[in-house]
Structures are given as C-alpha cells and as structure tokens.
Design a protein around this motif. Structure first.
Motif, PDB file in Angstrom:
ATOM      1  N   TYR A 181       2.145 -12.505   7.066  1.00 14.42           N
ATOM      2  CA  TYR A 181       2.427 -12.240   8.473  1.00 14.42           C
ATOM      3  C   TYR A 181       2.614 -10.750   8.734  1.00 14.42           C
ATOM      4  CZ  TYR A 181       3.120 -17.136   9.810  1.00 14.42           C
ATOM      5  OH  TYR A 181       2.935 -18.458  10.103  1.00 14.42           O
ATOM      6  N   ASN A 182       2.925  -9.997   7.671  1.00 12.00           N
ATOM      7  CA  ASN A 182       3.280  -8.589   7.843  1.00 12.00           C
ATOM      8  C   ASN A 182       2.170  -7.610   7.460  1.00 12.00           C
ATOM      9  OD1 ASN A 182       5.973  -9.301   8.630  1.00 12.00           O
ATOM     10  ND2 ASN A 182       6.414  -9.717   6.479  1.00 12.00           N
ATOM     11  N   SER A 183       0.997  -8.110   7.122  1.00  7.18           N
ATOM     12  CA  SER A 183      -0.104  -7.218   6.750  1.00  7.18           C
ATOM     13  C   SER A 183      -1.430  -7.847   7.122  1.00  7.18           C
ATOM     14  CB  SER A 183      -0.082  -6.918   5.244  1.00  7.18           C
ATOM     15  OG  SER A 183      -0.338  -8.104   4.496  1.00  7.18           O
ATOM     16  N   THR A 184      -2.445  -7.027   7.236  1.00 12.24           N
ATOM     17  CA  THR A 184      -3.773  -7.536   7.525  1.00 12.24           C
ATOM     18  C   THR A 184      -4.371  -8.162   6.273  1.00 12.24           C
ATOM     19  OG1 THR A 184      -4.734  -5.367   7.031  1.00 12.24           O
ATOM     20  CG2 THR A 184      -4.202  -5.843   9.328  1.00 12.24           C
ATOM     21  N   PHE A 185      -5.324  -9.031   6.475  1.00  8.35           N
ATOM     22  CA  PHE A 185      -5.985  -9.723   5.366  1.00  8.35           C
ATOM     23  C   PHE A 185      -6.615  -8.715   4.405  1.00  8.35           C
ATOM     24  CE2 PHE A 185      -9.804 -11.980   3.687  1.00  8.35           C
ATOM     25  CZ  PHE A 185      -9.144 -12.989   3.004  1.00  8.35           C
ATOM     26  N   ASP A 186      -6.294  -8.848   3.130  1.00 11.42           N
ATOM     27  CA  ASP A 186      -6.812  -7.984   2.073  1.00 11.42           C
ATOM     28  C   ASP A 186      -6.445  -6.518   2.279  1.00 11.42           C
ATOM     29  OD1 ASP A 186      -8.060  -7.387  -0.322  1.00 11.42           O
ATOM     30  OD2 ASP A 186     -10.060  -7.213   0.551  1.00 11.42           O
ATOM     31  N   ALA A 187      -5.238  -6.266   2.785  1.00 14.60           N
ATOM     32  CA  ALA A 187      -4.760  -4.888   2.889  1.00 14.60           C
ATOM     33  C   ALA A 187      -4.571  -4.322   1.484  1.00 14.60           C
ATOM     34  CB  ALA A 187      -3.436  -4.846   3.648  1.00 14.60           C
ATOM     35  N   PRO A 188      -4.877  -3.040   1.264  1.00 19.23           N
ATOM     36  CA  PRO A 188      -4.735  -2.439  -0.068  1.00 19.23           C
ATOM     37  C   PRO A 188      -3.311  -2.580  -0.596  1.00 19.23           C
ATOM     38  CG  PRO A 188      -5.925  -0.971   1.408  1.00 19.23           C
ATOM     39  CD  PRO A 188      -5.371  -2.078   2.262  1.00 19.23           C
ATOM     40  N   THR A 189      -3.172  -2.905  -1.860  1.00 17.83           N
ATOM     41  CA  THR A 189      -1.864  -3.046  -2.481  1.00 17.83           C
ATOM     42  C   THR A 189      -2.003  -2.921  -3.991  1.00 17.83           C
ATOM     43  OG1 THR A 189      -0.051  -4.582  -2.952  1.00 17.83           O
ATOM     44  CG2 THR A 189      -2.169  -5.556  -2.423  1.00 17.83           C
ATOM     45  N   ILE A 190      -0.986  -2.350  -4.616  1.00 18.60           N
ATOM     46  CA  ILE A 190      -0.977  -2.214  -6.071  1.00 18.60           C
ATOM     47  C   ILE A 190      -0.914  -3.582  -6.751  1.00 18.60           C
ATOM     48  CG2 ILE A 190       1.533  -2.052  -6.327  1.00 18.60           C
ATOM     49  CD1 ILE A 190       1.014   0.181  -8.398  1.00 18.60           C
ATOM     50  N   MET A 191      -0.474  -4.599  -6.001  1.00 17.02           N
ATOM     51  CA  MET A 191      -0.395  -5.951  -6.564  1.00 17.02           C
ATOM     52  C   MET A 191      -1.759  -6.497  -6.948  1.00 17.02           C
ATOM     53  SD  MET A 191       2.797  -6.487  -6.662  1.00 17.02           S
ATOM     54  CE  MET A 191       2.771  -8.190  -7.172  1.00 17.02           C
ATOM     55  N   ASN A 192      -2.818  -5.938  -6.369  1.00 16.18           N
ATOM     56  CA  ASN A 192      -4.160  -6.389  -6.741  1.00 16.18           C
ATOM     57  C   ASN A 192      -4.426  -6.187  -8.225  1.00 16.18           C
ATOM     58  OD1 ASN A 192      -4.950  -7.366  -4.262  1.00 16.18           O
ATOM     59  ND2 ASN A 192      -5.904  -5.454  -3.607  1.00 16.18           N
ATOM     60  N   ASN A 193      -3.864  -5.132  -8.807  1.00 17.00           N
ATOM     61  CA  ASN A 193      -4.059  -4.891 -10.238  1.00 17.00           C
ATOM     62  C   ASN A 193      -3.463  -6.020 -11.071  1.00 17.00           C
ATOM     63  OD1 ASN A 193      -5.370  -2.410  -9.806  1.00 17.00           O
ATOM     64  ND2 ASN A 193      -3.419  -1.324  -9.692  1.00 17.00           N
ATOM     65  N   ILE A 194      -2.328  -6.557 -10.600  1.00 21.60           N
ATOM     66  CA  ILE A 194      -1.724  -7.696 -11.288  1.00 21.60           C
ATOM     67  C   ILE A 194      -2.595  -8.931 -11.116  1.00 21.60           C
ATOM     68  CG2 ILE A 194       0.302  -9.204 -11.363  1.00 21.60           C
ATOM     69  CD1 ILE A 194       1.971  -6.826 -10.422  1.00 21.60           C
ATOM     70  N   ARG A 195      -3.139  -9.098  -9.920  1.00 16.24           N
ATOM     71  CA  ARG A 195      -4.018 -10.237  -9.671  1.00 16.24           C
ATOM     72  C   ARG A 195      -5.224 -10.207 -10.608  1.00 16.24           C
ATOM     73  NH1 ARG A 195      -2.491  -8.921  -4.126  1.00 16.24           N
ATOM     74  NH2 ARG A 195      -1.356 -10.688  -3.253  1.00 16.24           N
ATOM     75  N   TYR A 196      -5.858  -9.046 -10.737  1.00 12.26           N
ATOM     76  CA  TYR A 196      -7.043  -8.946 -11.599  1.00 12.26           C
ATOM     77  C   TYR A 196      -6.671  -9.165 -13.065  1.00 12.26           C
ATOM     78  CZ  TYR A 196      -8.881  -6.698  -7.373  1.00 12.26           C
ATOM     79  OH  TYR A 196      -9.253  -6.419  -6.086  1.00 12.26           O
ATOM     80  N   PHE A 197      -5.489  -8.659 -13.454  1.00 11.10           N
ATOM     81  CA  PHE A 197      -5.043  -8.837 -14.832  1.00 11.10           C
ATOM     82  C   PHE A 197      -4.842 -10.319 -15.147  1.00 11.10           C
ATOM     83  CE2 PHE A 197      -1.379  -9.462 -17.684  1.00 11.10           C
ATOM     84  CZ  PHE A 197      -1.886  -8.890 -18.846  1.00 11.10           C
TER      85      PHE A 197
END
Length: 358
Positions: A112-128
C-alpha cells in the motif's frame, strides 16, 4: 506413487481453497495445507489441513521444532515467499536438503505504501532465495521475466496467475443498471476520489445516472456514509457493507456496467472479469500484478490522472454499450487465461518439475 506436498501459509484465505482443491485432485499430489489461522470449513477431501502457530520477534517470524519435524514427512514444500520467515530462510540455506523447496509469491515489491516493483535492496534477498530454491511460483509473467533477466534458470520459474473462482452466470445486458466498487474501504484505494468524481459526473448529467454501489467494510465506512448524506447523494450511492456470499456478489456484478477502484487493482480485477465486467483503475494503482491483466480500452480502462475519472464515469452514463463490450472481452480473457484450473496448473507443473528433474 503420489508425492507428498506441504503448502505453508500464515492464513488460509477462503479464495485460495478452490485452487488448492484442484491441486489436491491431481493424482500425483497428496496435498497438506499448513497454516496458523482457524480451521476452515473446507470439506472437499482433496487436501488435509493442519494448524501450527508461529512466533513473531520484531519483523521476523519462525516456527518451532514441530515444523522442522513435520516437513521431514514430505517430498515437496511450497512456501509463501515471506522474506522475514526465519524457518523458510533456514530451509533455503540448508545443505543437502532432501525436501524440494518451492517459493510462491509476487516476486517483486508490492504494498500500500509503494508502487508496484519499486526499487528496493530487498530484491537482492529475493534473488538469493530464488537461486536457493528448487523452483519458483510467481503471480505474473512480469516477475518471471524479471528473474530470467537476473540470470535465473527459466526452467525452474513458473507462473500461477492470481485469480478467484466465480459462479457460472448468464450475461444479461438488459439488467445492467449500476457501477460498483468492491473491496475494503481504505483511503489508499482512493475511494474519496471516486466519490468526488461520481458527484461531478452526476451534476453534469441531465438524465438519471446509473447508481454507484459500494461493497465493502473498513475504517472509512462511516466517513463515507456521512459524506453521502452531506452531499445529498443517498438516492444514487448505495453502501452495502462487506458482502461475502458469492450469490449476492454474482447478482451485483451481473447488473454492473463497470467496476471502478481508482487506487487499487487486486483480486477484484479477476472477480470482475470472471463476471464479465470491465475494470477501471489508475495505471499506477496498488497491485500484486493483477493490474497487468487490464488492456486499456479492451477489457477495462487505465487512466493516468484522477482528473480523468469524472469524464470516464460520464462516458458510462452516455455510452454504456462500450462498457458492455469491454465486459465481454473481460469474460473471454478470464475463461481463456485466468480460470482456477489454469492457476492450479502452475502449482502442479512446478511440483512435477522438482520431483522429476535430474
């Protein structure tokens, strides 16, 4: 012999049960659903239901040893893609893991607080974590394509396009006489922008307008109720509160020219499409990927500025046949691409992949 599969989620949502029932019907899958909410009223007999509690410490959650012992009984575990679940993280990191691990989720940032696929460092955890899994299940092709670009093996990436079950219903154009909003009533969904836009359209229309029916409960319910009275629109705007009975929802959708949710495009998109109703929302509405099903002008509308919304509502008043046509396209899209069986097939294919690959 059927593979023993454990699906793990915090809460067993009612709209997931028809999908899981189809998965459990597959002859190669012996399905158990593990969650931490109240036991459902499911009685179909195609999956077993187990309840287990979890511990929450700050942002992190974890299960006790009961969970560790339980998973040893299964061939495959399908976990929701919860990044802060320490038990899932430990499982992903485990060396020589015998149980096959599949993560299921949106795959990108969505809230609710960000746009869809907004940049985030959490993506690195997702890919890992994705690399540590045996397979991934995504809500959309969008996420799958993104992970492929990040170098993940596309053979292990599967899609379960999010959907919901609807009742079989006849489309009767002659009975249509309203516009609807469905969902919990939160400001982030831009419900007041819808109300203001509807008022502007009504004031600019010289004939009787189609009524706006708002279906849902939530923190803004009483404020909306007061707004309707203050603006003397009670004859045109109807508040239903939360409605969960599918028969009632089916009747509401069958009489609607369009479903408008200005700020959010979630599972209500699929509910609308399943009942042959065009969906209207902002092009950057909050979504878990469901907004990507909307083809602007084909099965719904995506507007770029909230100032456009009064004109869109006015267009429904003046040219309802255009929205009937979009609704027919929406129904065709649902029947061809977004049925519960099609969603369940993604789950089944992922399980088949991890249990048969070399």
């Amino acid at each position: 012999m059927a593979k023993k599969v454990l699906f793990v989620t915090y809460k067993l949502q009612s709209y997931r049960i028809p999908i899981l029932d189809i998965v459990g019907r597959d002859s190669n899958i012996d399905l158990t659903v593990l969650h931490s909410s109240k036991k459902s009223d499911y009685s179909g007999g195609h999956f077993e239901e187990k309840i287990i509690s979890f511990k929450k410490t700050g942002n992190f959650t974890s299960y006790n040893k009961e969970f560790t012992n339980l998973i040893d009984e299964f061939d495959v575990i399908v976990c929701m893609f919860y990044l802060f679940n320490l038990s899932f993280l430990k499982l992903a990191l485990k060396r020589n893991r015998k149980i096959k691990l599949i993560f299921w989720g949106i795959g990108v940032r969505a809230s609710y607080n960000s746009t869809f696929d907004a940049p985030t460092i959490m993506n690195n955890i997702r890919y890992f974590l994705a690399r540590r899994s045996d397979a991934m299940l995504f809500y959309s092709d969008y996420a799958r394509d993104k992970y492929i670009k990040k170098g993940l093996n596309e053979k292990k990436l599967f899609v379960m396009n999010n959907t919901v079950e609807v009742l079989n219903s006849e489309q009767n154009t002659a009975s249509k006489d309203k516009i609807i909003f469905i969902g919990s009533l939160y400001k982030q969904k831009k419900i007041f922008e819808l109300l203001e836009s509807y008022r502007e359209a009504v004031n600019g229309f010289d004939k009787k307008p189609y009524e706006l029916h708002i279906v849902g409960g939530g923190q803004e319910f009483e404020t909306i109720q007061d707004w309707i009275k203050a603006n003397k629109l009670s004859q045109y705007i109807k508040l239903h509160g939360a409605v969960f009975e599918e028969e009632k929802l089916s009747k509401l959708f069958s009489t609607a020219y369009a479903c408008i949710s200005p700020g959010q495009a979630g599972l209500s998109v699929l509910k609308s499409f399943g009942y042959g109703v065009a969906f209207i929302t902002h092009e950057n509405a909050i979504t878990g990927g469901e907004r990507l099903n909307i083809v602007n002008g084909k099965n719904g509308l995506l507007f770029s500025d909230f100032l456009e919304l009064p004109e869109i509502i006015m267009d429904i008043f003046k040219n309802p046949e255009d929205f009937v046509a979009m609704g027919k396209n929406a129904k065709l899209f649902y029947n061809t691409n977004r049925t519960p069986q099609i969603m369940a097939n993604g789950f089944i294919d992922a399980v088949d992949y991890v249990t048969t690959k070399a």
